[in-house]
Design an enzyme around this catalytic site. Structure first.
Site, short mmCIF file in Angstrom:
data_model
loop_
_atom_site.label_atom_id
_atom_site.label_comp_id
_atom_site.label_asym_id
_atom_site.label_seq_id
_atom_site.Cartn_x
_atom_site.Cartn_y
_atom_site.Cartn_z
N MET A 21 0.75 -1.36 0.05
CA MET A 21 -0.07 0.00 -0.02
C MET A 21 0.70 1.19 0.02
O MET A 21 0.24 2.50 0.42
CB MET A 21 -0.84 -0.04 1.23
CG MET A 21 -1.95 -1.34 1.17
SD MET A 21 -3.46 -0.98 2.01
CE MET A 21 -3.00 -0.59 3.71
N HIS A 28 9.31 -3.43 3.40
CA HIS A 28 8.86 -3.51 1.99
C HIS A 28 10.03 -3.71 1.08
O HIS A 28 10.08 -4.58 0.29
CB HIS A 28 8.21 -2.29 1.63
CG HIS A 28 6.88 -1.99 2.14
ND1 HIS A 28 6.80 -0.86 2.95
CD2 HIS A 28 5.84 -2.51 2.24
CE1 HIS A 28 5.42 -0.65 3.24
NE2 HIS A 28 4.81 -1.91 2.71
P1 AMP Z 1 1.47 -2.93 3.44
O1 AMP Z 1 1.89 -1.82 2.63
O2 AMP Z 1 1.61 -2.40 4.93
O3 AMP Z 1 0.24 -3.35 3.03
O4 AMP Z 1 2.46 -4.11 3.27
C1 AMP Z 1 2.82 -4.83 2.28
C2 AMP Z 1 3.42 -5.88 2.30
O5 AMP Z 1 4.54 -5.73 3.21
C3 AMP Z 1 2.64 -7.13 3.17
O6 AMP Z 1 3.01 -8.37 2.55
C4 AMP Z 1 3.17 -6.94 4.60
O7 AMP Z 1 3.09 -7.93 5.42
C5 AMP Z 1 4.71 -6.46 4.23
N1 AMP Z 1 5.28 -5.88 5.41
C6 AMP Z 1 4.87 -4.70 6.13
N2 AMP Z 1 5.92 -4.30 7.10
C7 AMP Z 1 6.94 -5.41 7.14
C8 AMP Z 1 8.22 -5.60 7.98
N3 AMP Z 1 8.25 -4.87 8.85
N4 AMP Z 1 8.67 -6.61 7.43
C9 AMP Z 1 8.48 -7.47 6.59
N5 AMP Z 1 7.47 -7.33 5.82
C10 AMP Z 1 6.58 -6.29 5.97
#
Ligand code: AMP
Length: 273
Positions: A21, A28
Site C-alpha cells: 500500500m 517492504h
Molecule cells: P502494506 O504496505 O503494509 O500493506 O504491506 C505490504 C507487504 O509488506 C505485506 O505483505 C506486509 O506483510 C509486508 N510488510 C509490512 N511491514 C513489514 C515488515 N516490517 N517486515 C516484513 N514485511 C513487512
C-alpha cells in the site's frame, strides 16, 4: 501490465510481485530483495485499497508518498511499479468479491469486519492483472499471509506464495507505515510489544501453560499505560484458532494487536511448543 508480464513469460522470465500500500520502508524493501533473489522481473504494486479499510479506519489519512516510493523502488532494482487509481481497480458497480470464510473469522477478522474480503479481492485482481509466478508477502501480517495461501490453494491460482520474515527497527519494533502515527513517547513505549513477545520464549522454557503465558504477556504489555490492547491471542498456525493445550511440536502464533490512540499496530512471533 498483463501484456508486459506475458511478454516476460514468453522470454522464460520468472515474474514476482510484491503487493503493497506504499509508504515504502525497509520492511517492504526486504520483500523486494526476496523477490529479486527468486525472480528475473519484479513488479511492486502500490495501491491503498479502500475495500480493506473499515468506515472508522485510517483510509483517508493513510500515508501516501508515491514519488518517494517510486524512487525507492528504482534504487532497489524494481522493474515495474504498478500504481493504479481506485476507479481503475473498482469500476462503478463492482459487485464481485473473494471471501475466505474460515481463517478470516479470527484475530484481525473479528475486529476489522470485511477486511480480509477486501484483501483477498484486491490480491486476486493484482494476480489477474500482473500474472506473476511468485508473490511475496510479509510475516508481519501473518494472518493475511495464511489466508492468501489458503485462497491460492482453494481457487487453484497458479502463483507461488513466499512469506518473508518481519523486518524490525534496531530496538525490535516491527517496521510499519503506521509507526508514523506515533508520538516520540508512544514510539518509545511501543518497544514493549516485541520485548513481551521475546519474554514468551522464556516463559515457555519455564513450562508455563498457554493461558499463563497469555496472561503474563497481557500484563507485560500493559506496563505501558498509553497502550490499549485490541487482542493478544495464541493460536495454531494452521487453523488460526485459539489453542489451550498444544501437543509437543505444534507450531503456535503469538499475535498481538494494540492501539496507541487511533494508531493500530500488529506484531507476532511463531514458536514451536
Ligand atoms: P502494506 O504496505 O503494509 O500493506 O504491506 C505490504 C507487504 O509488506 C505485506 O505483505 C506486509 O506483510 C509486508 N510488510 C509490512 N511491514 C513489514 C515488515 N516490517 N517486515 C516484513 N514485511 C513487512
Amino acid at each position: 501490465m498483463f501484456r508486459q508480464s506475458q511478454k516476460w513469460h514468453a522470454e522464460n522470465k520468472i515474474v514476482a510481485i510484491v503487493p503493497t500500500m506504499g509508504a515504502l520502508h525497509e520492511g517492504h524493501i526486504s520483500l523486494i530483495r526476496a523477490a529479486k533473489s527468486k525472480a528475473d522481473k519484479v513488479i511492486v504494486s502500490i495501491f491503498v485499497n479502500p475495500t480493506q479499510f473499515g468506515p472508522n479506519e485510517d483510509y483517508d489519512n493513510y500515508p501516501r508518498t508515491l514519488s518517494e516510493d517510486i524512487k525507492k523502488c528504482r534504487e532497489a532494482g524494481v522493474d515495474v511499479v504498478f500504481s493504479p487509481s481506485v476507479p481503475a481497480m473498482y469500476p462503478d458497480n463492482s459487485s464481485t468479491w473473494v471471501n475466505e470464510d474460515v481463517l478470516s473469522q479470527y484475530l484481525c477478522g473479528t475486529r476489522r469486519k470485511g477486511h480480509f474480503r477486501g484483501v483477498c479481492t484486491i490480491v486476486l485482481k493484482l494476480f489477474m492483472i500482473c500474472s506473476p509466478d511468485i508473490a511475496i508477502f510479509g510475516q508481519k501480517d501473518a494472518q493475511q499471509s495464511i489466508i492468501i495461501c489458503r485462497m491460492v490453494r482453494d481457487l487453484n491460482i497458479p502463483v507461488k506464495i513466499i512469506v518473508a520474515p518481519i523486518k524490525r527497527e534496531s530496538d525490535g519494533l516491527a517496521i510499519s507505515s503506521r509507526n508514523k502515527y506515533l508520538s516520540p513517547k508512544e514510539r518509545e513505549q511501543a518497544t514493549v510489544i516485541y520485548k513481551g513477545l521475546q519474554e514468551v520464549k522464556k516463559w515457555q522454557k519455564e513450562k508455563l501453560s498457554v493461558a499463563q503465558i497469555r496472561r503474563k504477556l497481557i500484563r507485560f504489555i500493559q506496563q505501558e499505560k498509553d497502550i490499549r490492547i485490541d487482542y493478544i491471542s495464541i493460536v495454531n498456525v494452521d487453523t488460526i484458532s485459539e489453542i489451550t493445550r498444544p501437543d509437543k511440536g505444534d507450531k503456535l502464533l503469538i499475535a498481538v494487536a494494540v492501539f496507541f490512540n487511533k494508531a493500530r499496530l500488529i506484531d507476532n512471533i511463531e514458536i514451536k511448543w
